[in-house]
Write a protein that holds these residues in place. Structure first.
Motif, PDB file in Angstrom:
ATOM      1  N   PRO A   1      -7.158  24.944  87.508  1.00 55.74           N
ATOM      2  CA  PRO A   1      -6.087  25.900  87.730  1.00 55.74           C
ATOM      3  C   PRO A   1      -6.091  26.362  89.289  1.00 55.74           C
ATOM      4  O   PRO A   1      -6.905  26.836  89.861  1.00 55.74           O
TER       5      PRO A   1
ATOM      6  N   VAL B   1      -5.856  22.565  83.229  1.00 59.32           N
ATOM      7  CA  VAL B   1      -6.150  23.875  82.866  1.00 59.32           C
ATOM      8  C   VAL B   1      -4.820  24.995  83.444  1.00 59.32           C
ATOM      9  O   VAL B   1      -4.834  25.048  84.639  1.00 59.32           O
TER      10      VAL B   1
ATOM     11  N   THR C   1      -2.988  27.603  85.115  1.00 61.08           N
ATOM     12  CA  THR C   1      -3.383  28.731  86.022  1.00 61.08           C
ATOM     13  C   THR C   1      -2.623  29.967  85.314  1.00 61.08           C
ATOM     14  O   THR C   1      -1.549  30.153  84.812  1.00 61.08           O
ATOM     15  N   ASN C   2      -3.513  31.073  85.288  1.00 67.42           N
ATOM     16  CA  ASN C   2      -2.908  32.264  84.850  1.00 67.42           C
ATOM     17  C   ASN C   2      -1.953  32.901  85.992  1.00 67.42           C
ATOM     18  O   ASN C   2      -1.053  33.784  85.889  1.00 67.42           O
TER      19      ASN C   2
ATOM     20  N   GLN D   1      -6.390  29.031  81.442  1.00 61.90           N
ATOM     21  CA  GLN D   1      -7.124  30.301  82.345  1.00 61.90           C
ATOM     22  C   GLN D   1      -6.731  31.602  81.974  1.00 61.90           C
ATOM     23  O   GLN D   1      -5.625  31.857  81.767  1.00 61.90           O
TER      24      GLN D   1
ATOM     25  N   VAL E   1     -10.406  29.633  79.464  1.00 63.42           N
ATOM     26  CA  VAL E   1     -11.237  29.600  80.567  1.00 63.42           C
ATOM     27  C   VAL E   1     -11.100  30.937  81.451  1.00 63.42           C
ATOM     28  O   VAL E   1     -10.120  31.041  81.982  1.00 63.42           O
TER      29      VAL E   1
ATOM     30  N   THR F   1     -11.871  33.310  84.306  1.00 64.88           N
ATOM     31  CA  THR F   1     -12.501  33.436  85.860  1.00 64.88           C
ATOM     32  C   THR F   1     -13.077  34.694  86.121  1.00 64.88           C
ATOM     33  O   THR F   1     -12.408  35.765  85.737  1.00 64.88           O
TER      34      THR F   1
ATOM     35  N   LYS G   1     -15.883  30.576  83.910  1.00 62.30           N
ATOM     36  CA  LYS G   1     -15.691  29.746  85.294  1.00 62.30           C
ATOM     37  C   LYS G   1     -16.356  30.835  86.213  1.00 62.30           C
ATOM     38  O   LYS G   1     -15.671  31.864  86.418  1.00 62.30           O
TER      39      LYS G   1
END
Length: 428
Positions: free
Chosen positions: A102, A129, A131-132, A153, A179, A181, A301
């Motif tokens: 991400p 993955v 990305t947020n 994410q 995922v 972070t 992560k």
């Protein structure tokens, strides 16, 4: 029956055949050249955000120097003519042992960065993955992926309702894992961005997951309503830079530009995002709630310490990503590759451990696997490919990493991923 030449020789052959008629790769095939070409193609703001690191850049150097400390020891006559690069991680099949990481605010590089990445991932079969901090709603990005798997994410917001909303959307859109972070509860000290006074989110870039979220926009409407009842907001100075920022905010907000310029919602959305997007008080207690909030496999992560890795697994987390955020958060941090060795030794062979930060080539992937990674995440290189040649550039970067990994395995005498162990390396 003829044997398949493998992706490495196929990629080489294609490049050389194209070269006969004067067609060269759109994205340079060596890491340094790719980086140089991307810098030339990007704006100053984009280059600062994507390529920049924390502080004096020591962590970014640590990441690369860690790879330089290890050397591959090829073995001869092992019969590794047919190679298997595939691996299944947490139920997701990887045709090669990496996924696309991400990368937030990709709109700095390409207006449709998330869709470009998704289409390239789908074309090559490599999972992505999401990305947020993307500019495109995750539902649209998922549609562009087709049947190729994706993970999602999550940045843990200060608003728990928003956390649940984002998790629910990820599940509904078919994500195969969540995922979380951990290492960006606050932004690191990033001089390249600071010197330009540039934060993409403040200009409305990279907040598309939020402005497409019903719960988040409810928070925005509450903010607008509260402002309407209070003192009039201070009007920004009418100078060119302020006008450009307001136009950027309006342009990246859902809806028509003209309408967005007439309403306070876009600016309120940016302000709400900046206040809520990450939670400085994120703790293990928050992580412990995830088992009751999602049925997806949970991956943490940003793990660098063996004790944190053990604690995550003790909480029932399904996997971890050893990562220092590409050197963007803490200056003088331990290299991810060095942390990987310590973490794998601590958690044993059965835990699911991925790694990112410092990965540039197929040979890097080989070394990371040998030191304990089940798979890796590839970040900056594919963004550089996008800057140079859009979707084709991303696809070429992916193909090049797969090809070099395949050829490295062939020349090192390794036929499958399980055979890539520490025994194939020596420390310099």
């Amino acid at each position: 029956m003829s044997q398949s030449p493998g992706p490495g020789r196929e990629r080489q052959s294609q490049i050389y055949r194209d070269g006969v008629v004067g067609d060269r790769p759109a994205a340079p095939t060596h890491a340094a050249g790719l980086e140089e070409a991307a810098e030339s193609a990007m704006s100053r703001r984009a280059w600062a955000y994507v390529a920049g690191g924390a502080g004096e850049g020591r962590t970014m150097r640590n990441n690369r120097e860690a790879f330089d400390r290890w050397a591959i020891v090829p073995r001869m006559l092992t019969g590794a003519a047919d190679r298997d690069l595939s691996r299944t991680v947490l139920g997701t099949r990887l045709p090669a042992p990496f996924a696309l990481a991400p990368v937030g605010a990709g709109q700095l590089v390409h207006r449709d960065a998330d869709l470009v990445t998704a289409r390239a991932a789908a074309a090559t079969g490599i999972p992505y993955v999401f990305t947020n901090q993307g500019g495109t709603p995750l539902e649209e990005t998922a549609a562009a992926m087709g049947a190729t798997p994706h993970w999602m994410q999550l940045y843990w917001s200060t608003d728990e309702g928003l956390v649940d909303s984002l998790i629910g959307r990820a599940e509904a859109a078919g994500a195969k894992a969540l995922v979380v972070t951990l290492d960006t509860t606050v932004l690191g000290w990033r001089p390249q961005d600071l010197d330009l006074g540039s934060l993409p989110f403040a200009r409305g870039q990279g907040i598309g997951q939020y402005t497409s979220d019903e719960h988040f926009m409810g928070l925005v409407d509450e903010r607008v309503a509260a402002a309407a009842k209070g003192e009039p907001a201070e009007r920004p100075k009418v100078i060119p830079s302020a006008i450009r920022s307001l136009l950027s905010i309006a342009r990246h907000h859902p809806g028509r530009l003209r309408d967005n310029l007439r309403t306070p919602r876009p600016r309120a959305a940016v302000e709400t995002f900046l206040e809520t997007y990450s939670n400085p008080r994120l703790s293990w207690d928050h992580i412990a709630t995830l088992r009751d909030r999602t049925t997806l496999p949970v991956v943490l992560k940003g793990i660098l310490h063996p004790d944190d890795a053990r604690r995550a697994l003790d909480l029932g987390v399904d996997g971890i990503v050893v990562s220092n955020h590409g050197g963007r958060q803490v200056d003088s941090s331990i290299a991810s590759l060095d942390a990987l060795v310590r973490v794998r030794d601590a958690v044993g062979p059965d835990a699911t451990v991925l790694m990112d930060s410092g990965i540039r080539t197929g040979a890097d992937v080989f070394v990371a696997l040998a030191l304990g990674a089940d798979a890796v995440l590839l970040g900056r290189p594919y963004m550089y490919g996008m800057a140079v040649a859009g979707q084709r550039g991303v696809e070429e970067v992916i193909a090049n990493v797969v090809a070099e990994l395949d050829l490295t395995m062939a020349l090192a005498g390794v036929a499958d991923l399980a055979s890539i162990t520490r025994d194939v390396l020596v420390e310099r």
